[in-house]
Design a protein around this motif. Structure first.
Motif, PDB file in Angstrom:
ATOM      1  N   PRO A   1       0.779  -1.239   0.000  1.00 52.18           N
ATOM      2  CA  PRO A   1       0.000   0.000   0.000  1.00 52.18           C
ATOM      3  C   PRO A   1       0.807   1.284   0.000  1.00 52.18           C
ATOM      4  O   PRO A   1       0.496   2.201  -0.771  1.00 52.18           O
ATOM      5  CB  PRO A   1      -0.864  -0.125   1.256  1.00 52.18           C
ATOM      6  CG  PRO A   1      -0.220  -1.169   2.091  1.00 52.18           C
ATOM      7  CD  PRO A   1       0.437  -2.108   1.136  1.00 52.18           C
ATOM      8  N   ILE A   2       1.840   1.396   0.821  1.00 53.10           N
ATOM      9  CA  ILE A   2       2.472   2.709   0.922  1.00 53.10           C
ATOM     10  C   ILE A   2       3.156   3.103  -0.385  1.00 53.10           C
ATOM     11  O   ILE A   2       3.038   4.232  -0.851  1.00 53.10           O
ATOM     12  CB  ILE A   2       3.453   2.783   2.121  1.00 53.10           C
ATOM     13  CG1 ILE A   2       3.902   4.243   2.328  1.00 53.10           C
ATOM     14  CG2 ILE A   2       4.630   1.844   1.950  1.00 53.10           C
ATOM     15  CD1 ILE A   2       4.643   4.462   3.628  1.00 53.10           C
ATOM     16  N   THR A   3       3.845   2.161  -1.016  1.00 53.75           N
ATOM     17  CA  THR A   3       4.547   2.490  -2.245  1.00 53.75           C
ATOM     18  C   THR A   3       3.583   2.689  -3.406  1.00 53.75           C
ATOM     19  O   THR A   3       3.746   3.610  -4.218  1.00 53.75           O
ATOM     20  CB  THR A   3       5.586   1.404  -2.575  1.00 53.75           C
ATOM     21  OG1 THR A   3       6.556   1.363  -1.516  1.00 53.75           O
ATOM     22  CG2 THR A   3       6.285   1.689  -3.882  1.00 53.75           C
ATOM     23  N   ASN A   4       2.556   1.853  -3.508  1.00 55.76           N
ATOM     24  CA  ASN A   4       1.622   2.017  -4.613  1.00 55.76           C
ATOM     25  C   ASN A   4       0.733   3.245  -4.448  1.00 55.76           C
ATOM     26  O   ASN A   4       0.358   3.885  -5.432  1.00 55.76           O
ATOM     27  CB  ASN A   4       0.783   0.763  -4.803  1.00 55.76           C
ATOM     28  CG  ASN A   4       1.554  -0.363  -5.472  1.00 55.76           C
ATOM     29  OD1 ASN A   4       1.397  -1.525  -5.137  1.00 55.76           O
ATOM     30  ND2 ASN A   4       2.437  -0.027  -6.415  1.00 55.76           N
ATOM     31  N   LEU A   5       0.405   3.611  -3.219  1.00 58.97           N
ATOM     32  CA  LEU A   5      -0.336   4.854  -3.012  1.00 58.97           C
ATOM     33  C   LEU A   5       0.512   6.050  -3.405  1.00 58.97           C
ATOM     34  O   LEU A   5       0.001   7.059  -3.904  1.00 58.97           O
ATOM     35  CB  LEU A   5      -0.780   4.976  -1.557  1.00 58.97           C
ATOM     36  CG  LEU A   5      -1.917   4.053  -1.125  1.00 58.97           C
ATOM     37  CD1 LEU A   5      -2.055   4.047   0.391  1.00 58.97           C
ATOM     38  CD2 LEU A   5      -3.230   4.469  -1.778  1.00 58.97           C
ATOM     39  N   TYR A   6       1.821   5.936  -3.193  1.00 61.42           N
ATOM     40  CA  TYR A   6       2.715   7.033  -3.578  1.00 61.42           C
ATOM     41  C   TYR A   6       2.941   7.093  -5.092  1.00 61.42           C
ATOM     42  O   TYR A   6       2.850   8.158  -5.713  1.00 61.42           O
ATOM     43  CB  TYR A   6       4.065   6.890  -2.859  1.00 61.42           C
ATOM     44  CG  TYR A   6       5.111   7.842  -3.389  1.00 61.42           C
ATOM     45  CD1 TYR A   6       5.001   9.212  -3.174  1.00 61.42           C
ATOM     46  CD2 TYR A   6       6.186   7.379  -4.142  1.00 61.42           C
ATOM     47  CE1 TYR A   6       5.943  10.095  -3.676  1.00 61.42           C
ATOM     48  CE2 TYR A   6       7.133   8.250  -4.648  1.00 61.42           C
ATOM     49  CZ  TYR A   6       7.017   9.605  -4.408  1.00 61.42           C
ATOM     50  OH  TYR A   6       7.942  10.470  -4.932  1.00 61.42           O
ATOM     51  N   LEU A   7       3.224   5.975  -5.718  1.00 61.60           N
ATOM     52  CA  LEU A   7       3.640   5.982  -7.123  1.00 61.60           C
ATOM     53  C   LEU A   7       2.489   6.099  -8.118  1.00 61.60           C
ATOM     54  O   LEU A   7       2.679   6.621  -9.222  1.00 61.60           O
ATOM     55  CB  LEU A   7       4.420   4.697  -7.445  1.00 61.60           C
ATOM     56  CG  LEU A   7       5.818   4.564  -6.841  1.00 61.60           C
ATOM     57  CD1 LEU A   7       6.395   3.195  -7.167  1.00 61.60           C
ATOM     58  CD2 LEU A   7       6.751   5.659  -7.351  1.00 61.60           C
TER      59      LEU A   7
ATOM     60  N   ALA B   1       0.754  -8.661   2.661  1.00 68.63           N
ATOM     61  CA  ALA B   1       0.970  -7.223   2.509  1.00 68.63           C
ATOM     62  C   ALA B   1       2.341  -6.851   3.025  1.00 68.63           C
ATOM     63  O   ALA B   1       2.816  -7.405   4.028  1.00 68.63           O
ATOM     64  CB  ALA B   1      -0.107  -6.435   3.247  1.00 68.63           C
ATOM     65  N   GLY B   2       2.959  -5.905   2.332  1.00 67.04           N
ATOM     66  CA  GLY B   2       4.278  -5.441   2.746  1.00 67.04           C
ATOM     67  C   GLY B   2       4.440  -3.960   2.491  1.00 67.04           C
ATOM     68  O   GLY B   2       3.550  -3.279   1.985  1.00 67.04           O
ATOM     69  N   ALA B   3       5.628  -3.465   2.837  1.00 62.49           N
ATOM     70  CA  ALA B   3       5.917  -2.038   2.690  1.00 62.49           C
ATOM     71  C   ALA B   3       6.612  -1.724   1.378  1.00 62.49           C
ATOM     72  O   ALA B   3       6.599  -0.575   0.935  1.00 62.49           O
ATOM     73  CB  ALA B   3       6.785  -1.554   3.850  1.00 62.49           C
ATOM     74  N   ASP B   4       7.270  -2.729   0.778  1.00 58.39           N
ATOM     75  CA  ASP B   4       7.991  -2.494  -0.471  1.00 58.39           C
ATOM     76  C   ASP B   4       9.199  -1.604  -0.200  1.00 58.39           C
ATOM     77  O   ASP B   4      10.111  -1.990   0.481  1.00 58.39           O
ATOM     78  CB  ASP B   4       7.047  -1.901  -1.515  1.00 58.39           C
ATOM     79  CG  ASP B   4       7.547  -2.033  -2.948  1.00 58.39           C
ATOM     80  OD1 ASP B   4       8.625  -2.605  -3.148  1.00 58.39           O
ATOM     81  OD2 ASP B   4       6.851  -1.578  -3.856  1.00 58.39           O
ATOM     82  N   ASN B   5       9.179  -0.393  -0.703  1.00 62.08           N
ATOM     83  CA  ASN B   5      10.339   0.498  -0.612  1.00 62.08           C
ATOM     84  C   ASN B   5      10.269   1.375   0.631  1.00 62.08           C
ATOM     85  O   ASN B   5       9.195   1.742   1.087  1.00 62.08           O
ATOM     86  CB  ASN B   5      10.419   1.385  -1.849  1.00 62.08           C
ATOM     87  CG  ASN B   5      10.549   0.582  -3.122  1.00 62.08           C
ATOM     88  OD1 ASN B   5       9.557   0.077  -3.646  1.00 62.08           O
ATOM     89  ND2 ASN B   5      11.755   0.433  -3.609  1.00 62.08           N
ATOM     90  N   VAL B   6      11.451   1.735   1.146  1.00 63.02           N
ATOM     91  CA  VAL B   6      11.547   2.625   2.303  1.00 63.02           C
ATOM     92  C   VAL B   6      12.637   3.656   2.039  1.00 63.02           C
ATOM     93  O   VAL B   6      13.806   3.310   1.856  1.00 63.02           O
ATOM     94  CB  VAL B   6      11.875   1.842   3.592  1.00 63.02           C
ATOM     95  CG1 VAL B   6      12.049   2.802   4.775  1.00 63.02           C
ATOM     96  CG2 VAL B   6      10.779   0.829   3.898  1.00 63.02           C
ATOM     97  N   ARG B   7      12.223   4.909   1.943  1.00 65.81           N
ATOM     98  CA  ARG B   7      13.133   6.052   1.797  1.00 65.81           C
ATOM     99  C   ARG B   7      14.108   5.867   0.638  1.00 65.81           C
ATOM    100  O   ARG B   7      15.334   5.896   0.802  1.00 65.81           O
ATOM    101  CB  ARG B   7      13.866   6.305   3.115  1.00 65.81           C
ATOM    102  CG  ARG B   7      12.953   6.811   4.224  1.00 65.81           C
ATOM    103  CD  ARG B   7      13.693   7.007   5.518  1.00 65.81           C
ATOM    104  NE  ARG B   7      14.846   7.863   5.335  1.00 65.81           N
ATOM    105  CZ  ARG B   7      15.867   7.944   6.178  1.00 65.81           C
ATOM    106  NH1 ARG B   7      15.868   7.187   7.257  1.00 65.81           N
ATOM    107  NH2 ARG B   7      16.870   8.752   5.936  1.00 65.81           N
ATOM    108  N   ASP B   8      13.526   5.685  -0.526  1.00 68.80           N
ATOM    109  CA  ASP B   8      14.303   5.607  -1.758  1.00 68.80           C
ATOM    110  C   ASP B   8      13.482   6.282  -2.848  1.00 68.80           C
ATOM    111  O   ASP B   8      12.437   6.862  -2.559  1.00 68.80           O
ATOM    112  CB  ASP B   8      14.674   4.159  -2.075  1.00 68.80           C
ATOM    113  CG  ASP B   8      13.478   3.259  -2.371  1.00 68.80           C
ATOM    114  OD1 ASP B   8      12.421   3.758  -2.798  1.00 68.80           O
ATOM    115  OD2 ASP B   8      13.590   2.039  -2.176  1.00 68.80           O
ATOM    116  N   PRO B   9      13.909   6.270  -4.124  1.00 71.30           N
ATOM    117  CA  PRO B   9      13.141   6.988  -5.146  1.00 71.30           C
ATOM    118  C   PRO B   9      11.713   6.489  -5.330  1.00 71.30           C
ATOM    119  O   PRO B   9      10.875   7.215  -5.865  1.00 71.30           O
ATOM    120  CB  PRO B   9      13.973   6.761  -6.417  1.00 71.30           C
ATOM    121  CG  PRO B   9      15.368   6.583  -5.934  1.00 71.30           C
ATOM    122  CD  PRO B   9      15.214   5.812  -4.656  1.00 71.30           C
TER     123      PRO B   9
END
Length: 439
Positions: free
Chosen positions: A277-283, A311-319
């Protein structure tokens, strides 16, 4: 006293379970052997951890990380943007990385996740082929770094590695990464000129190597759908390995009839789906300034059909995601607010669901399950997700591997006179500050 970590345990005393029971949990050889009413089980003091009523939860597992990319945003300083701009920013920086740089960031990120309660991580690692013109030595930098970190963390955290082969990564480079001991074949076929052909290419490598597969699938709001082709391709493959797909954003924009077809294929092949969710909501959704879509896969349809979902976080503090707390409670919270899951469903996706999709043994306060836990000051699952208490005790395979203690001091409010009572004199001293110790 917590003592030196890691610390082997035979007993967790006075644990609050999500169903409201207060229990003791006996452990032997990293496995839960008995769960009984509080005060009825005993072990030596040095091998007992008194939880004093903390909520005991199955430890989270992270099914989709990018430890090779983590914590790079401050160096790259990428522009805010969608998936394409993130890929471009990362590709430019990746050409400059060393094995040591990758290992240092990956180790720091993994330990941050462990401190927050995550005891198992599946991380993708780029096959660093550039545009296909890199040397084998250059292409394997990330894999060499992550294999090193996996060895360093052995006994503290289960770390699975996935070879993330982009469309330009030649088979020779993918094979070289797998030769280093990387566990699974991965890639992002939806980025290829011929997505289904790239699915077939990656699956052919997995078949030759006898490995499981975890693909980035259909990470866009429109465009190609590869998930059904992937699922049909592995439907009759050996079931002693895992097949999964991350993102699957496109499912969230399909019409009901087409969605039902894809979900049926996924269920028939028992392909696990990993929502991020966090990365896909951002991208996702940058091109839709009005009524911006959520950018998540279709969670309810998958769960109702019986698909295994993690469910996971995927990326953390990267592009690909400039923020993130390395905390599964953050992921669970987003599943509630953006994914419309119940808190219990949300926590299930970051714990039991994640472990299932990763092919890990079941964990939790059940006899025969692996003793992987996180204990927090909370009254239940909803409270834990809502407040994400900072104080935590983390147990992996029956050993205390991380402990965070928090002290909080808050000033007391001013006293307010009751109605009909004369105001206090200006010389009346205020009450002393309140002081709270949060374990």
């Amino acid at each position: 006293m917590l003592g030196t970590l890691p610390r082997s345990l035979d007993l967790l005393r006075a644990a609050l379970l999500p169903d409201g029971r207060l229990v003791d949990v006996a452990i032997a050889d990293g496995t839960v052997t008995r769960v009984a009413a509080v005060g009825t089980l005993h072990a030596s003091p040095e091998r007992t951890l008194d939880l004093d009523g903390r909520l005991l939860l199955t430890a989270p597992a992270e099914p989709h990380a990018h430890l090779d990319k983590a914590l790079s945003a401050d160096v790259i300083r990428p522009p805010l943007g969608d998936l394409g701009s993130a890929i471009a920013a990362w590709a430019e920086h990746a050409a400059t990385m060393t094995v040591e740089d990758i290992a240092d960031r990956a180790r720091a990120q993994a330990l941050a996740m462990l401190a927050a309660g995550t005891t198992a991580v599946r991380t993708h690692v780029d096959v660093l082929s550039g545009h296909g013109d890199a040397t084998v030595d250059e292409a394997t930098r990330g894999a060499r770094a992550l294999v090193q970190v996996r060895a360093e963390l052995a006994g503290l955290m289960d770390l699975e590695l996935v070879a993330l082969a982009g469309p330009h990564a030649p088979d020779e480079h993918v094979e070289a990464v797998l030769d280093l001991g990387v566990d699974l074949v991965g890639g992002a076929p939806h980025l290829a000129d011929d997505p289904n052909a790239d699915v077939d290419r990656l699956l052919a490598i997995a078949r030759r190597r006898g490995l499981g597969v975890d693909l980035h699938a259909d990470e866009s709001l429109d465009g190609p759908v590869t998930l059904d082709h992937y699922a049909r391709s592995v439907r009759d493959w050996p079931r002693d390995r895992q097949y999964s797909a991350g993102h699957c954003v496109r499912l969230g924009t399909l019409q009901p009839e087409r969605l039902a077809e894809v979900v049926a294929d996924v269920l028939a092949a028992d392909v696990g789906v990993i929502t991020l969710p966090i990365t896909n909501l951002y991208l996702q959704g940058w091109q839709h300034p009005v009524a911006t879509p959520r950018g998540l896969t279709t969670l309810r349809a998958l769960l109702d059909a019986g698909v295994r979902v993690a469910a996971g976080a995927d990326n953390v503090r990267d592009p690909f995601n400039p923020v993130g707390r390395s905390d599964a409670f953050e992921t669970a919270s987003l599943l509630v607010t953006a994914g419309h899951l119940t808190p219990d469903e949300a926590y299930g996706l970051v714990s039991d669901g994640a472990r299932s999709v990763m092919g890990l043994p079941a964990a939790g306060a059940v006899p025969g399950a692996r003793a992987d836990f996180v204990a927090v000051d909370a009254t239940g699952v909803t409270d834990a997700i809502a407040n994400a208490p900072a104080g935590r005790l983390v147990v992996a395979a029956g050993r205390l591997v991380a402990a965070t203690e928090v002290q909080r001091t808050v000033a007391a409010p001013n006293p307010v006179p009751s109605r009909g009572t004369a105001p206090a004199s200006e010389n009346t001293p205020r009450s002393a500050p309140a002081h709270e110790n949060t374990r």
